[in-house]
Design an enzyme around this catalytic site. Structure first.
Site, PDB file in Angstrom:
ATOM      1  CE1 TYR A   1      -2.253   3.264   2.535  1.00 37.81           C
ATOM      2  CE2 TYR A   1      -3.822   2.348   0.974  1.00 37.81           C
ATOM      3  CZ  TYR A   1      -3.454   3.337   1.856  1.00 37.81           C
ATOM      4  OH  TYR A   1      -4.279   4.427   2.056  1.00 37.81           O
TER       5      TYR A   1
ATOM      6  CE  LYS B   1      -3.817   5.102  -1.475  1.00 37.56           C
ATOM      7  NZ  LYS B   1      -4.851   5.889  -2.177  1.00 37.56           N
TER       8      LYS B   1
ATOM      9  N   PRO C   1      -3.853  12.088   4.977  1.00 35.98           N
ATOM     10  CG  PRO C   1      -6.002  11.450   4.369  1.00 35.98           C
ATOM     11  CD  PRO C   1      -4.591  11.437   3.894  1.00 35.98           C
TER      12      PRO C   1
ATOM     13  CB  VAL D   1      -9.963   8.416   8.145  1.00 37.68           C
ATOM     14  CG1 VAL D   1     -11.263   9.209   8.014  1.00 37.68           C
ATOM     15  CG2 VAL D   1      -8.868   9.084   7.344  1.00 37.68           C
TER      16      VAL D   1
ATOM     17  CD1 TRP E   1      -7.177  -8.952  18.701  1.00 36.62           C
ATOM     18  CD2 TRP E   1      -7.481  -8.029  16.682  1.00 36.62           C
ATOM     19  NE1 TRP E   1      -8.221  -9.603  18.087  1.00 36.62           N
ATOM     20  CE2 TRP E   1      -8.421  -9.076  16.852  1.00 36.62           C
ATOM     21  CE3 TRP E   1      -7.476  -7.302  15.469  1.00 36.62           C
ATOM     22  CZ2 TRP E   1      -9.346  -9.414  15.873  1.00 36.62           C
ATOM     23  CZ3 TRP E   1      -8.398  -7.630  14.479  1.00 36.62           C
ATOM     24  CH2 TRP E   1      -9.335  -8.677  14.685  1.00 36.62           C
TER      25      TRP E   1
ATOM     26  NE  ARG F   1      -1.384   3.199  14.174  1.00 35.20           N
ATOM     27  CZ  ARG F   1      -0.261   2.585  14.568  1.00 35.20           C
ATOM     28  NH1 ARG F   1       0.575   3.221  15.397  1.00 35.20           N
ATOM     29  NH2 ARG F   1       0.047   1.370  14.154  1.00 35.20           N
TER      30      ARG F   1
ATOM     31  CG  ASP G   1       1.725  -3.918  19.565  1.00 34.50           C
ATOM     32  OD1 ASP G   1       2.586  -3.887  20.474  1.00 34.50           O
ATOM     33  OD2 ASP G   1       0.512  -4.063  19.787  1.00 34.50           O
TER      34      ASP G   1
HETATM   35  O1  GFB Z   1      -6.101   0.943  12.111  1.00 33.08           O
HETATM   36  P1  GFB Z   1      -5.103  -0.163  12.184  1.00 33.08           P
HETATM   37  O2  GFB Z   1      -5.573  -1.546  11.830  1.00 33.08           O
HETATM   38  O3  GFB Z   1      -3.898   0.122  11.237  1.00 33.08           O
HETATM   39  O4  GFB Z   1      -4.509  -0.155  13.689  1.00 33.08           O
HETATM   40  P2  GFB Z   1      -2.533   0.947  11.416  1.00 33.08           P
HETATM   41  C1  GFB Z   1      -3.700  -1.229  14.083  1.00 33.08           C
HETATM   42  C2  GFB Z   1      -3.267  -1.056  15.539  1.00 33.08           C
HETATM   43  O5  GFB Z   1      -4.424  -1.199  16.401  1.00 33.08           O
HETATM   44  C3  GFB Z   1      -2.318  -2.192  15.912  1.00 33.08           C
HETATM   45  C4  GFB Z   1      -4.287  -2.393  17.185  1.00 33.08           C
HETATM   46  O6  GFB Z   1      -1.498  -1.756  16.964  1.00 33.08           O
HETATM   47  C5  GFB Z   1      -3.297  -3.250  16.395  1.00 33.08           C
HETATM   48  O7  GFB Z   1      -2.674  -4.214  17.244  1.00 33.08           O
HETATM   49  N1  GFB Z   1      -5.614  -3.006  17.344  1.00 33.08           N
HETATM   50  C6  GFB Z   1      -6.170  -3.337  18.526  1.00 33.08           C
HETATM   51  C7  GFB Z   1      -6.485  -3.304  16.360  1.00 33.08           C
HETATM   52  N2  GFB Z   1      -7.391  -3.885  18.346  1.00 33.08           N
HETATM   53  C8  GFB Z   1      -7.609  -3.858  16.986  1.00 33.08           C
HETATM   54  C9  GFB Z   1      -8.714  -4.249  16.185  1.00 33.08           C
HETATM   55  O8  GFB Z   1      -9.749  -4.742  16.670  1.00 33.08           O
HETATM   56  N3  GFB Z   1      -8.604  -4.050  14.841  1.00 33.08           N
HETATM   57  C10 GFB Z   1      -7.485  -3.507  14.274  1.00 33.08           C
HETATM   58  N4  GFB Z   1      -7.443  -3.320  12.928  1.00 33.08           N
HETATM   59  N5  GFB Z   1      -6.387  -3.139  15.021  1.00 33.08           N
HETATM   60  C11 GFB Z   1      -2.845   1.105   8.845  1.00 33.08           C
HETATM   61  C12 GFB Z   1      -2.115   0.743   7.555  1.00 33.08           C
HETATM   62  O9  GFB Z   1      -1.960   0.921   9.933  1.00 33.08           O
HETATM   63  O10 GFB Z   1      -3.190   2.469   8.860  1.00 33.08           O
HETATM   64  C13 GFB Z   1      -3.026   1.003   6.408  1.00 33.08           C
HETATM   65  O11 GFB Z   1      -1.754  -0.643   7.599  1.00 33.08           O
HETATM   66  C14 GFB Z   1      -3.711   2.358   6.488  1.00 33.08           C
HETATM   67  O12 GFB Z   1      -2.257   0.913   5.214  1.00 33.08           O
HETATM   68  C15 GFB Z   1      -4.171   2.718   7.872  1.00 33.08           C
HETATM   69  O13 GFB Z   1      -2.862   3.329   6.021  1.00 33.08           O
HETATM   70  C16 GFB Z   1      -4.570   4.180   7.988  1.00 33.08           C
HETATM   71  O14 GFB Z   1      -2.833   2.336  11.834  1.00 33.08           O
HETATM   72  O15 GFB Z   1      -1.591   0.150  12.234  1.00 33.08           O
END
Ligand code: GFB
Length: 250
Positions: free
Chosen positions: A72, A76, A99, A102, A137, A144, A206
């Site tokens: 990704y 991008k 951004p 979001v 998780w 963030r 993480d």
């Molecule tokens: O939003 P997220 O999946 O993506 O957040 P990233 C991941 C973080 O949240 C990790 C924790 O530290 C996960 O361990 N987490 C805790 C969880 N519980 C959960 C849950 O229930 N679901 C998810 N998804 N995470 C993404 C990029 O990174 O950011 C993408 O991989 C995109 O490309 C996006 O740009 C904005 O913020 O880590």
């Protein structure tokens, strides 16, 4: 094509190919049909993993991205390269915004492939329904910055109408508004009035520890822009999800 950490880890090739095709088809069609301006969307997760903080717009290409979402991220980054090409070769004013994470109504609430906030909101909804604990998780330690989709939409309209640079601009809350995943989860718990237990599944990744971005370029243009306070934005999002559970993307 966007997704949370866990979907990116699983499908880096798809994220690369699909976004590369989207980039070229959208930008070249815009150029061929004489579109005056295109605002593309990057993300603060595409910046180099090994970097100094806060990250700013000049640092996009200064090193490899975090391994979890290299597909990704590289795709991008190529939007920024292609925007420069259309400007230098054809004078097109195609630009991009960057951004931070979001969230908001109408998001992808799928627990497996969505982002963290919609995933936690959906999980709390089910935990309340089933009388179970909320499992967050990872360790909860990563940090963030979160931007409310309604604030981002207001900023997108400003970029479309007023922002004339081809260089991208970060659209994010300030460094001081960065929260840990644990704090974000606790905010969802309050907003959903969840009384159950909070567990952390540290067998899950993480991902990137932090990607703290500076919004000083945005502040220079819009010194008075007010972001919706995180607590209120999460509450509005939770209320939307609960009222629209039947139609929400999950
Ligand atoms: O939003 P997220 O999946 O993506 O957040 P990233 C991941 C973080 O949240 C990790 C924790 O530290 C996960 O361990 N987490 C805790 C969880 N519980 C959960 C849950 O229930 N679901 C998810 N998804 N995470 C993404 C990029 O990174 O950011 C993408 O991989 C995109 O490309 C996006 O740009 C904005 O913020 O880590």
């Amino acid at each position: 094509m966007v997704g949370g950490l866990f979907q990116n880890i699983k499908y880096n090739l798809d994220f690369w190919r699909k976004n590369m095709h989207i980039n070229d088809n959208v930008l070249h069609s815009a150029y061929k049909s004489g579109v005056q301006k295109v605002v593309s969307c990057l993300s603060t997760c595409i910046f180099p993993d090994k970097t100094t903080y806060p990250i700013d717009e000049t640092m996009i290409h200064n090193g490899p991205p975090h391994n979890s979402n290299f597909g990704y991220s590289y795709a991008k980054r190529m939007i920024d390269v292609q925007n420069r090409g259309y400007f230098e070769q054809h004078g097109c004013r195609f630009t991009a915004v960057i951004p931070t994470n979001v969230f908001g109504p109408h998001d992808n609430y799928n627990i497996e492939d969505g982002h963290v906030l919609p995933g936690l909101i959906h999980k709390v909804y089910l935990a309340k329904e089933n009388g179970t604990a909320l499992t967050v998780w990872g360790t909860g330690k990563p940090r963030r910055q979160f931007i409310y989709s309604l604030d981002l939409a207001r900023l997108f309209l400003w970029v479309l109408r007023e922002y004339d640079e081809v260089e991208p601009i970060i659209l994010s809350v300030g460094e001081e508004d960065e929260v840990s995943i644990r704090e974000a989860a606790e905010c969802v718990v309050r907003a959903m009035d969840f009384k159950g237990e909070l567990l952390f599944d540290t067998t899950k990744s993480d991902g990137q520890f932090k990607k703290t971005a500076s919004n000083s370029k945005l502040k220079k243009y819009l010194p008075d822009f007010q972001f919706t306070p995180f607590e209120r934005a999460v509450k509005e999002t939770c209320d939307w999800f609960c009222a629209n559970y039947a139609i929400a993307r999950k």
